[in-house]
Scaffold this motif. Structure first.
Motif, mmCIF file in Angstrom:
data_model
loop_
_atom_site.group_PDB
_atom_site.id
_atom_site.type_symbol
_atom_site.label_atom_id
_atom_site.label_comp_id
_atom_site.label_asym_id
_atom_site.label_seq_id
_atom_site.Cartn_x
_atom_site.Cartn_y
_atom_site.Cartn_z
ATOM 1 N N GLU A 1 32.773 44.099 31.957
ATOM 2 C CA GLU A 1 33.335 43.012 32.743
ATOM 3 C C GLU A 1 32.416 41.780 32.721
ATOM 4 O O GLU A 1 32.838 40.642 32.764
ATOM 5 C CB GLU A 1 33.488 43.503 34.189
ATOM 6 C CG GLU A 1 34.553 42.834 34.978
ATOM 7 C CD GLU A 1 34.794 43.615 36.263
ATOM 8 O OE1 GLU A 1 33.810 44.056 36.888
ATOM 9 O OE2 GLU A 1 35.966 43.786 36.639
ATOM 10 N N LYS B 1 40.185 45.074 30.875
ATOM 11 C CA LYS B 1 40.076 44.401 32.152
ATOM 12 C C LYS B 1 40.461 45.384 33.246
ATOM 13 O O LYS B 1 41.466 46.064 33.158
ATOM 14 C CB LYS B 1 41.015 43.195 32.171
ATOM 15 C CG LYS B 1 40.644 42.239 33.247
ATOM 16 C CD LYS B 1 41.655 41.147 33.427
ATOM 17 C CE LYS B 1 41.608 40.595 34.826
ATOM 18 N NZ LYS B 1 41.511 41.573 35.894
ATOM 19 N N ASN C 1 41.994 46.123 36.619
ATOM 20 C CA ASN C 1 42.967 45.391 37.443
ATOM 21 C C ASN C 1 42.694 45.612 38.913
ATOM 22 O O ASN C 1 42.699 46.743 39.393
ATOM 23 C CB ASN C 1 44.385 45.855 37.118
ATOM 24 C CG ASN C 1 44.710 45.595 35.671
ATOM 25 O OD1 ASN C 1 44.486 44.486 35.169
ATOM 26 N ND2 ASN C 1 45.188 46.615 34.993
ATOM 27 N N TYR C 2 42.429 44.518 39.598
ATOM 28 C CA TYR C 2 42.211 44.618 41.033
ATOM 29 C C TYR C 2 43.504 44.306 41.760
ATOM 30 O O TYR C 2 44.467 43.821 41.168
ATOM 31 C CB TYR C 2 41.099 43.650 41.452
ATOM 32 C CG TYR C 2 39.795 43.971 40.782
ATOM 33 C CD1 TYR C 2 38.998 45.025 41.241
ATOM 34 C CD2 TYR C 2 39.354 43.243 39.671
ATOM 35 C CE1 TYR C 2 37.814 45.342 40.611
ATOM 36 C CE2 TYR C 2 38.165 43.563 39.037
ATOM 37 C CZ TYR C 2 37.405 44.611 39.506
ATOM 38 O OH TYR C 2 36.239 44.932 38.890
ATOM 39 N N GLU C 3 43.484 44.558 43.065
ATOM 40 C CA GLU C 3 44.652 44.239 43.876
ATOM 41 C C GLU C 3 44.994 42.759 43.695
ATOM 42 O O GLU C 3 44.108 41.932 43.479
ATOM 43 C CB GLU C 3 44.342 44.495 45.360
ATOM 44 C CG GLU C 3 43.911 45.913 45.681
ATOM 45 C CD GLU C 3 45.098 46.844 45.875
ATOM 46 O OE1 GLU C 3 46.235 46.346 45.949
ATOM 47 O OE2 GLU C 3 44.879 48.072 45.937
ATOM 48 N N ASN C 4 46.263 42.443 43.832
ATOM 49 C CA ASN C 4 46.711 41.068 43.602
ATOM 50 C C ASN C 4 45.934 40.040 44.416
ATOM 51 O O ASN C 4 45.525 39.006 43.905
ATOM 52 C CB ASN C 4 48.196 40.935 43.933
ATOM 53 C CG ASN C 4 49.022 41.439 42.764
ATOM 54 O OD1 ASN C 4 48.525 41.455 41.633
ATOM 55 N ND2 ASN C 4 50.248 41.869 43.036
ATOM 56 N N GLU D 1 42.621 39.364 42.810
ATOM 57 C CA GLU D 1 42.725 38.554 41.598
ATOM 58 C C GLU D 1 42.979 37.081 41.947
ATOM 59 O O GLU D 1 42.397 36.173 41.355
ATOM 60 C CB GLU D 1 43.866 39.086 40.703
ATOM 61 C CG GLU D 1 43.648 40.493 40.157
ATOM 62 C CD GLU D 1 42.682 40.556 38.971
ATOM 63 O OE1 GLU D 1 42.197 39.497 38.542
ATOM 64 O OE2 GLU D 1 42.413 41.682 38.489
ATOM 65 N N SER E 1 39.060 50.315 42.491
ATOM 66 C CA SER E 1 39.783 49.915 41.275
ATOM 67 C C SER E 1 38.989 50.285 40.039
ATOM 68 O O SER E 1 39.549 50.773 39.059
ATOM 69 C CB SER E 1 40.026 48.405 41.281
ATOM 70 O OG SER E 1 40.830 48.061 42.370
ATOM 71 N N LYS F 1 40.009 53.303 37.387
ATOM 72 C CA LYS F 1 40.162 52.972 35.966
ATOM 73 C C LYS F 1 39.356 53.966 35.116
ATOM 74 O O LYS F 1 39.848 54.505 34.126
ATOM 75 C CB LYS F 1 39.669 51.545 35.712
ATOM 76 C CG LYS F 1 40.050 50.994 34.364
ATOM 77 C CD LYS F 1 41.461 50.447 34.440
ATOM 78 C CE LYS F 1 42.006 50.157 33.057
ATOM 79 N NZ LYS F 1 43.398 49.718 33.138
#
Lengths: 81, 715
Positions: free
Chosen positions: B129, B196, B198-201, B204, B285, B289
C-alpha cells in the motif's frame, strides 16, 4: 447457541471466535496486529508449566499471551453444529 | 524516574538513515518482514555477510547493511527490524516504516514465512500500500512442504500484483531468482499492478478528501493515499517523522493535521461511530484481505497443519515435564561440554608447555635479557597458552550445541516456560530470551535487550544480564567444579561437575529474578507491560552449517577477543610480579592489601586481584591466578587439572574457596566489553554504574553469607 467468555477462560483444546477486544490502549493495537479482529478463530493450545501464559493458535501462528492480555479478549464459543 | 528515550538507548537505535552506498548509482534494497521469517538468512545469502541468525523473534534489532553485485550493478541491502505491522508504533515499526517511507529504497523485499503466510500477508499488504516496488519473498518453502503446505505462488503474484519469489534461504535456493527479480523491479521491467485493500466507503471518501489537502501542503514524493489513510488513522509518531524527514513548514503542517482532524470528526459524527471503531475497521479490512488471499493460495494437505509441533510443544512446555526437560537439556549440554573438553584441553596445554620450552631455548640462544624472556614468554605466552587451552575446547563444544538449540526454535519455549516467574519479578517475558543470549556473551545479551519495548523493563534486563555466566566464565566454573567439587578422577566426576554447574546456573537465574524484582520495587518502579511472544514453528537444524558457523563466527570471535586482552594482561601481570617495592612484588603488595576483605567473603587476596585484573575479559581470571600463585613458589609444570588442584591447595584453597570463587565469578561486575556495551545501549553513566555495582554487591553479599555460615558451622 453461543456464549461469551474471556479468552483466558477458554479451556485447553477449545476454539472460539473473537467477539471484542475490551482494552483501548497499546495492548489492543498489538492484539490487532496479530490478526485478532472480530470473528477470528482462536484455539487454546497449551499452558506453560506455571499456569500462565497460554499459547494460542491465531491465524496459523502460535502466540503466547499472559492472562493480563487475554482477559481483554472476549470470545464467542460456538455450540455444537 | 527520567526514563526518557535518551536515557535508555532508544536514541541509539533510531539513526536509521546512515546508508553507506559504495557509489551513488547503487540500488538500495530494504528487507522487511515479520520477526523470525528468515530475513537475516536472506540478508546473509544475498550479501555473504554473516549476521548471526537464530530461530526466535526479534533477532535483528539494529539495521545491518550489506552489499552485492549482480549483472555489474551494485546493490546496497538494508535489513530492517522485524515487525508485524506498520500501524502500532513500536520502536521497530517506526524504524521500518520511516525507512520505507522516507529512506527512498529502490525496492522493498518483504520476506514472509511460507508456513504462516496469512499472518505475514498482513504486513505485506501494508507495505504494498505504501510502496509499489515490492518483491514478496516467500521463504521457508522447504519447511512448508515438510508440513504439507502448498502455496500457489503464481496465483499469489497475480492477486497481489507484485512479483513473488519462493526461497529456501538456508540452502541458498531461490536467491539467484530473487536477485533477478529485484533487478527487474528496480529497473522497472516488471508489470506492477499493486493490490488495493478496500476499506469501508466512508473511509475511502475521507481518504480522498485528505489527499486533496495533502497535495496542497506536501510535495509529490510521498504516497498521498497511504499518508491520508494513516493520518486518518491518527498516527502521532508518523506525524513526527514527516516533520523530521521533510522540509516543511511546521505551521502549514499543523494546519493540515487540524484539517484531517476535522474530516475525521465529521465522518465519525456522520456515521455515528467512535474513533476506536474507525481504527478497527481499517485493521479489519487489511486482515480480512490477507485472510481471503491466503484462502485462495494456501493448500494444506493435512487437517492439522502443525501437528508435530503441537505434540512437541505439549511435551517441552508441559506442566509436569517442561521445566525438568529444560534443566535436563541444559545439564546434557554441560555434561557433553565438560566430558568432551577434558582431553583436548590437556593436549593443548602440554603442547603449549612444550612450545614454551622451545621458546625459552630460543631466547637463551640469542642471549635475550631475562626481563624480555620473562615478559614475553613467562608473561604473555604463558597466559595466552592458558587462555586457549582452557577456553577453546569447551567453547568449541558448547557454542555449536547452543546454536543448535537456537536454530531448532527451543529458546522461545524457554521464555514461555519461565515467563510466569519473570512476570512475578515485574519483568518482561522476553527477558528470558535476552538472559539465554547472555549464556553466550553478556555483551550480546545486553544488545539483545533492545527487543524489549518498555524502557523500564529493558533496563532491568540489561542490569541483570550479567547474572548468567557467559562463555568467558564457563571455563572458570567448569575448571573449578571439575577439580574441587567433583574431584578429577572417579566414575561420576563429570556428572558431579555438571550438577555443580547446573546449580550455579539455576542460582544465577534465581538471582536474576530476585534482583529484577528488587529493582522493580525500588529504583525502577513499575508494573510489567504487555507480553506477546510468538512460538515459531520448530525447524530442522542444519547441523553442518551450525558447526562451521558457530566455530568461526562465535568461538573464534570470542577467543580472539580473549587473546587480544590476555596478551597485554600477561605482560602487566609479569611486571607486577617482578617489580618489587621493599622486596615485595607489586602483585603481592596489592594482594596483601586486598586479603583481609577477600578472606571475609571466602576468597583470598590473589583471587580478588585476579577478578579485578580480569575486568577486560573474564576469561583470564584463572590464568592470572595461576601465574600469581606460580610466581610465589616453585615453578611446576601444569599439565593436568590434578596439578592445578595441587597448586591451588598448596595456596590454601579448600572446597569453600572454590565455591566462593565460583559464586563470585557468577556475581560480579561485567567485563569491560559488556560495560562499554551497556554504556552505548543506555547512553547513561548512571545505569552503567548500576550495572557495575549491583552484581558486585550481590556477589559480595552471597559469598559473605556462604563463607561465614560454613565457617560458623565449622565444616
Amino acid at each position: 447457541m453461543s456464549k461469551l467468555i474471556t479468552l483466558n477462560n477458554l479451556p485447553l483444546g477449545e476454539k472460539g471466535r473473537v467477539f471484542k477486544i475490551t482494552d483501548k490502549g497499546t495492548t489492543r493495537r498489538r492484539l490487532l496486529d496479530l490478526g485478532l479482529v472480530k470473528n477470528t478463530l482462536v484455539k487454546s493450545l497449551h499452558v506453560s508449566p506455571a499456569g500462565d501464559p497460554t499459547a494460542y493458535e491465531i491465524r496459523g501462528a502460535v502466540i503466547a499471551l499472559r492472562e493480563e492480555e487475554s482477559q481483554y479478549i472476549l470470545i464467542k464459543i460456538e455450540g455444537e453444529e | 524516574m527520567g526514563l526518557t528515550k535518551q536515557s535508555t538507548g532508544i536514541s541509539v537505535a533510531s539513526n536509521v538513515f546512515n546508508i553507506e552506498k559504495n557509489s551513488d548509482d547503487d540500488i538500495v534494497i530494504a528487507l522487511a518482514g515479520n520477526p523470525n521469517t528468515g530475513k537475516s538468512t536472506i540478508f546473509n545469502s544475498l550479501t555473504g555477510l554473516k549476521q548471526h541468525t537464530g530461530n526466535w523473534p526479534g533477532k535483528t534489532v539494529t539495521n545491518a547493511q550489506g552489499y552485492y553485485n549482480y549483472n555489474n550493478q551494485e546493490y546496497t541491502v538494508v535489513d530492517l527490524p522485524g515487525t508485524y505491522s506498520l500501524l502500532s508504533n513500536s520502536l521497530e515499526e517506526e524504524i521500518a516504516r520511516d525507512f520505507i517511507c522516507f529512506g527512498n529504497p529502490d525496492v522493498v523485499v518483504v520476506v514472509s514465512d511460507a508456513t504462516c503466510l496469512e499472518r505475514n500477508l498482513n504486513l505485506a499488504l501494508q507495505i504494498i500500500e505504501l510502496k509499489k516496488e515490492v518483491v514478496l519473498c516467500v521463504n521457508l518453502i522447504d519447511e512448508a512442504s515438510r508440513k504439507k503446505i502448498k502455496i500457489d505462488t503464481n496465483k499469489l503474484s497475480e492477486l497481489l500484483g507484485v512479483p513473488i519469489v519462493g526461497t529456501n534461504a538456508r540452502e541458498g535456493l531461490g536467491i539467484e531468482e530473487l536477485k533477478k527479480c529485484v533487478e527487474k523491479t528496480a529497473l522497472g521491467k516488471v508489470n506492477i499492478n499493486p493490490i488495493k485493500v478496500n476499506y469501508e466507503n466512508y473511509i475511502e471518501e475521507s481518504i480522498n478528501e485528505i489527499e486533496e489537502e495533502i497535495y496542497k501542503t506536501l510535495d509529490k514524493n510521498i504516497n498521498s493515499y497511504w499518508l491520508a489513510l494513516h493520518l486518518l488513522n491518527e498516527n502521532k509518531s508518523l506525524e513526527e517523522s514527516i516533520k523530521k524527514y521533510n522540509d516543511i513548514d511546521n505551521y502549514e503542517f499543523d494546519l493540515l493535521i487540524s484539517k484531517v482532524e476535522n474530516i475525521r470528526n465529521n465522518i465519525l459524527k456522520e456515521c455515528n461511530i467512535t474513533k476506536l471503531e474507525l481504527k478497527d475497521s481499517i485493521v479489519s479490512s487489511i486482515i480480512t484481505k490477507a485472510e481471503s488471499i491466503s484462502k485462495e493460495v494456501v493448500k494444506s494437505q493435512t487437517k492439522e497443519m502443525h501437528s508435530f509441533d503441537r505434540k512437541l510443544d505439549n511435551v517441552l512446555t508441559s506442566r509436569l515435564f517442561g521445566i525438568p526437560i529444560m534443566i535436563g537439556l541444559l545439564g546434557i549440554i554441560f555434561w557433553i561440554t565438560i566430558k568432551g573438553a577434558n582431553y583436548p584441553s590437556a593436549v593443548l596445554s602440554s603442547m603449549f608447555n612444550m612450545l614454551e620450552g622451545q621458546l625459552t631455548l630460543a631466547f637463551n640462544y640469542i642471549n635475550a635479557p631475562d626481563w624480555l624472556h620473562g615478559m614475553l614468554v613467562l608473561g604473555m605466552f604463558r597466559t595466552l597458552g592458558w587462555v586457549i587451552s582452557v577456553m577453546l575446547p569447551p567453547m568449541a563444544i558448547f557454542f555449536p550445541i547452543f546454536t543448535l538449540m537456537e536454530d531448532l526454535g527451543y529458546l522461545p519455549r524457554v521464555a514461555f516456560n519461565l515467563d510466569y516467574y519473570f512476570k512475578k519479578a515485574c519483568a518482561h517475558g522476553k527477558q528470558a530470551l535476552t538472559m539465554c543470549m547472555g549464556f553466550g556473551c553478556n555483551a550480546a545479551g545486553v544488545v539483545a535487550c533492545r527487543i524489549i519495548d518498555s524502557p523500564r523493563e529493558r533496563l532491568i534486563a540489561i542490569i541483570t544480564n550479567n547474572f548468567v555466566p557467559c562463555n568467558g566464565r564457563f571455563p572458570t566454573l567448569i575448571a573449578l567444579a571439575t577439580i574441587f567439587i567433583a574431584g578429577t578422577h572417579g566414575r561420576f566426576s563429570s556428572i558431579k561437575a555438571t550438577l555443580a554447574i547446573l546449580l550455579a546456573i539455576v542460582l544465577g537465574v534465581y538471582i536474576t529474578l530476585l534482583i529484577s524484582r528488587l529493582l522493580s520495587k525500588t529504583i525502577l518502579k513499575g508494573m510489567p507491560t504487555s507480553f506477546i511472544l510468538e512460538l515459531p514453528p520448530y525447524r530442522k537444524p542444519q547441523v553442518g552449517k551450525i558447526i562451521v558457523r558457530s566455530i568461526f563466527d562465535r568461538t573464534l570471535f570470542v577467543l580472539g577477543r580473549a587473546v587480544m586482552i590476555a596478551a597485554p594482561a600477561g605482560i602487566v601481570i609479569w611486571v607486577m610480579q617482578n617489580v618489587a617495592i621493599n622486596d615485595i612484588s607489586i602483585l603481592s603488595y596489592c594482594a596483601n592489601f586486598l586479603n583481609p576483605f577477600a578472606q571475609m567473603i571466602g576468597l583470598d587476596g590473589y583471587i580478588l586481584m585476579a577478578f579485578i585484573l580480569g575486568l577486560p575479559a573474564n576469561e583470564i581470571v584463572i590464568p592470572i591466578l595461576i601465574m600469581s600463585y606460580m610466581s610465589k613458589g616453585a615453578l611446576i609444570e601444569l599439565e593436568s587439572l590434578t596439578e592445578l588442584r595441587t597448586l591451588f591447595v598448596n595456596n590454601g584453597w579448600t572446597w569453600l574457596t572454590a565455591v566462593c570463587t565460583m559464586l563470585f565469578s557468577l556475581n560480579h561486575f561485567p567485563c569491560g566489553t559488556t560495560l562499554f556495551t551497556i554504556y552505548k545501549e543506555t547512553g547513561s553513566k548512571k545505569w552503567t554504574w548500576y550495572s557495575f555495582i549491583i552484581p558486585t554487591i550481590t556477589g559480595i553479599i552471597v559469598c559473605f553469607i556462604v563463607a561465614q555460615t560454613v565457617r560458623l558451622l565449622g565444616f
